[in-house]
Design a protein around this motif. Structure first.
Motif, PDB file in Angstrom:
ATOM      1  N   ALA A 180      -8.547   4.155   5.939  1.00  0.00           N
ATOM      2  CA  ALA A 180      -7.401   4.927   6.321  1.00  0.00           C
ATOM      3  C   ALA A 180      -7.879   6.591   6.193  1.00  0.00           C
ATOM      4  O   ALA A 180      -8.942   7.016   5.756  1.00  0.00           O
ATOM      5  CB  ALA A 180      -6.724   4.804   4.757  1.00  0.00           C
ATOM      6  N   HIS A 230     -14.601  -0.129   5.657  1.00  0.00           N
ATOM      7  CA  HIS A 230     -14.694  -1.449   4.873  1.00  0.00           C
ATOM      8  C   HIS A 230     -13.911  -2.797   5.736  1.00  0.00           C
ATOM      9  O   HIS A 230     -13.219  -2.447   6.696  1.00  0.00           O
ATOM     10  CB  HIS A 230     -13.830  -1.422   3.377  1.00  0.00           C
ATOM     11  N   LEU A 251      -1.296  -5.314   8.649  1.00  0.00           N
ATOM     12  CA  LEU A 251      -0.560  -4.119   8.114  1.00  0.00           C
ATOM     13  C   LEU A 251       0.663  -3.852   8.792  1.00  0.00           C
ATOM     14  O   LEU A 251       0.787  -3.571  10.097  1.00  0.00           O
ATOM     15  CB  LEU A 251      -1.511  -3.090   8.343  1.00  0.00           C
ATOM     16  N   ARG A 309       0.865  -5.324   3.247  1.00  0.00           N
ATOM     17  CA  ARG A 309      -0.402  -5.977   4.015  1.00  0.00           C
ATOM     18  C   ARG A 309      -0.443  -7.594   3.733  1.00  0.00           C
ATOM     19  O   ARG A 309      -0.197  -7.826   2.425  1.00  0.00           O
ATOM     20  CB  ARG A 309      -1.488  -5.430   3.528  1.00  0.00           C
ATOM     21  N   ASP A 312     -11.857  -6.306   4.690  1.00  0.00           N
ATOM     22  CA  ASP A 312     -11.280  -6.516   3.453  1.00  0.00           C
ATOM     23  C   ASP A 312     -11.828  -7.598   3.097  1.00  0.00           C
ATOM     24  O   ASP A 312     -12.330  -8.689   3.530  1.00  0.00           O
ATOM     25  CB  ASP A 312      -9.942  -6.881   3.817  1.00  0.00           C
ATOM     26  N   ARG A 338       4.226   7.110   1.901  1.00  0.00           N
ATOM     27  CA  ARG A 338       3.663   6.192   3.003  1.00  0.00           C
ATOM     28  C   ARG A 338       3.493   4.827   2.581  1.00  0.00           C
ATOM     29  O   ARG A 338       2.828   4.509   1.553  1.00  0.00           O
ATOM     30  CB  ARG A 338       2.052   6.812   3.421  1.00  0.00           C
ATOM     31  N   THR A 397      -4.804   5.028  10.709  1.00  0.00           N
ATOM     32  CA  THR A 397      -5.732   3.921  10.511  1.00  0.00           C
ATOM     33  C   THR A 397      -6.836   3.788  11.311  1.00  0.00           C
ATOM     34  O   THR A 397      -6.263   3.826  12.408  1.00  0.00           O
ATOM     35  CB  THR A 397      -5.191   2.648   9.849  1.00  0.00           C
ATOM     36  N   LEU A 408       3.021   0.925   3.610  1.00  0.00           N
ATOM     37  CA  LEU A 408       2.434  -0.213   4.246  1.00  0.00           C
ATOM     38  C   LEU A 408       2.692  -1.507   3.656  1.00  0.00           C
ATOM     39  O   LEU A 408       2.210  -1.366   2.342  1.00  0.00           O
ATOM     40  CB  LEU A 408       1.083  -0.181   5.009  1.00  0.00           C
ATOM     41  N   GLN A 428      -9.902   3.444  -0.099  1.00  0.00           N
ATOM     42  CA  GLN A 428      -9.671   2.751   1.087  1.00  0.00           C
ATOM     43  C   GLN A 428      -9.939   3.659   2.435  1.00  0.00           C
ATOM     44  O   GLN A 428      -9.636   3.238   3.403  1.00  0.00           O
ATOM     45  CB  GLN A 428      -8.166   2.223   1.335  1.00  0.00           C
ATOM     46  N   TYR A 474      -5.900  -7.104  12.344  1.00  0.00           N
ATOM     47  CA  TYR A 474      -7.516  -6.961  12.644  1.00  0.00           C
ATOM     48  C   TYR A 474      -8.180  -7.973  12.245  1.00  0.00           C
ATOM     49  O   TYR A 474      -7.910  -8.794  10.916  1.00  0.00           O
ATOM     50  CB  TYR A 474      -7.657  -5.456  12.154  1.00  0.00           C
ATOM     51  N   HIS A 510     -12.407  -0.907   9.024  1.00  0.00           N
ATOM     52  CA  HIS A 510     -11.226   0.120   9.074  1.00  0.00           C
ATOM     53  C   HIS A 510     -11.327   0.963   8.018  1.00  0.00           C
ATOM     54  O   HIS A 510     -11.951   0.736   6.893  1.00  0.00           O
ATOM     55  CB  HIS A 510      -9.962  -0.598   9.206  1.00  0.00           C
ATOM     56  N   ILE A 563       0.899  -1.133  -0.054  1.00  0.00           N
ATOM     57  CA  ILE A 563       0.088  -0.032  -0.060  1.00  0.00           C
ATOM     58  C   ILE A 563       0.894   1.219  -0.100  1.00  0.00           C
ATOM     59  O   ILE A 563       1.604   1.436   1.077  1.00  0.00           O
ATOM     60  CB  ILE A 563      -0.910  -0.097   1.401  1.00  0.00           C
TER      61      ILE A 563
END
Ligand code: SIN
Length: 290
Positions: free
Chosen positions: A265, A111, A126, A279, A113, A275, A141, A277, A107, A256, A263, A84
């Motif tokens: 962003a 939502h 993440l 996942r 996943d 940025r 987040t 991340l 995001q 999570y 969750h 991400i």
């Protein structure tokens, strides 16, 4: 030595320390983490030094991993780690009109996943590699507890929703101001699917109000009526009192439970600061409706 578990809010979420996730975990330590996951829904492991291999190894202890779906923001690649990022492959910040960035901005909607897949994801992990400066003030987040939301529903609403299914559709949630962000291949791979609106955890029986931005309407209800009800339920499920905002630090791994938490962003100066991340996503055990 056993792990330390410190609740993050009175409702859900816990910080886990006293564990190094780069090393293989013995069964007893893993069982403590799994128990914390089933209990608290969101786990934060600070100061971990993971590479993709160790993130995959730890994530795989919870079950088979999903592979990323190829989409515009990942150059249509299929891997176990989804990156991400707001950088293009040359390491340059993406421009605000870049379709990959517009995809990422999806995001920012609440939502769960893969709820648009017949078998939705169980868990996601993440890991923060690169963050904007002042990460305490931006690029967070946020999580919402679907169990707390379920518990707070009036009994009549619980009875009304029990046994009902919502139709989740990727093409529905990936629409922005009338622009369709999915392509024909994605539309073919992700047709509308039915998901139970009330889901019980298989280990502890706790029920969750399983809604989110992929949910388009309710099976067996006029579309507009179902959509309006889902919007009302989503607003209820994401009330401030049962949310947790994660302020990232590089080295945080946040895990999570997609069955029990939503969750999103949070916005930040996405065209100005990198940025990144990584996942991993643990696949679910089966469909939520039969
Ligand atoms: C995600 O929704 O998978 C990513 C959340 C974030 O970028 O904060």
């Amino acid at each position: 030595m056993s792990i330390s578990v410190r609740p993050l809010t009175p409702v859900f979420g816990a910080q886990i320390t006293n564990v190094d996730l780069t090393r293989p975990l013995d069964d007893s330590t893993f069982a403590d983490i799994e128990n914390a996951f089933e209990t608290h829904s969101v786990l934060v492991f600070p100061q971990q030094a993971l590479d993709d291999a160790s993130q995959i190894a730890f994530s795989s202890r919870f079950g088979a991993l999903e592979t990323t779906q190829g989409h515009i923001a990942n150059n249509f690649t299929v891997k176990q780690v989804s990156v991400i990022s707001n950088l293009d492959p040359d390491g340059r910040l993406m421009a605000s009109n870049d379709p990959r960035l517009i995809y990422r901005i999806g995001q920012r909607n609440w939502h769960s996943d893969s709820s648009f897949k017949k078998v939705p994801a169980k868990a996601s992990l993440l890991y923060a590699r690169v963050l904007p400066p002042n990460s305490n003030a931006c690029a967070q987040t946020q999580f919402a507890s679907l169990r707390a939301a379920y518990d707070a529903l009036p009994e009549s609403r619980k009875r009304e929703l029990e046994g009902r299914a919502a139709i989740h559709h990727y093409a529905y949630s990936r629409r922005n101001d009338g622009i369709q962000l999915t392509n024909a291949d994605e539309d073919r791979r992700f047709p509308p699917v039915a998901q139970a609106i009330i889901r019980a955890n298989p280990v502890n029986g706790r029920k969750a109000l399983y809604v989110g931005s992929h949910a388009s309407h309710i099976a067996g209800m006029p579309e507009a009526e179902g959509r309006a009800l889902l919007q009302e339920l989503l607003a209820f499920a994401t009330r401030e009192e049962w949310t947790y905002m994660h302020h990232w630090q590089v080295g945080d791994l946040v895990m999570y439970d997609n069955r029990a938490a939503l969750h999103r962003a949070r916005p930040y100066a996405i065209t100005e600061h990198a940025r990144i991340l990584h996942r991993t996503t643990v696949a679910g055990d089966g469909p939520t409706v039969h």
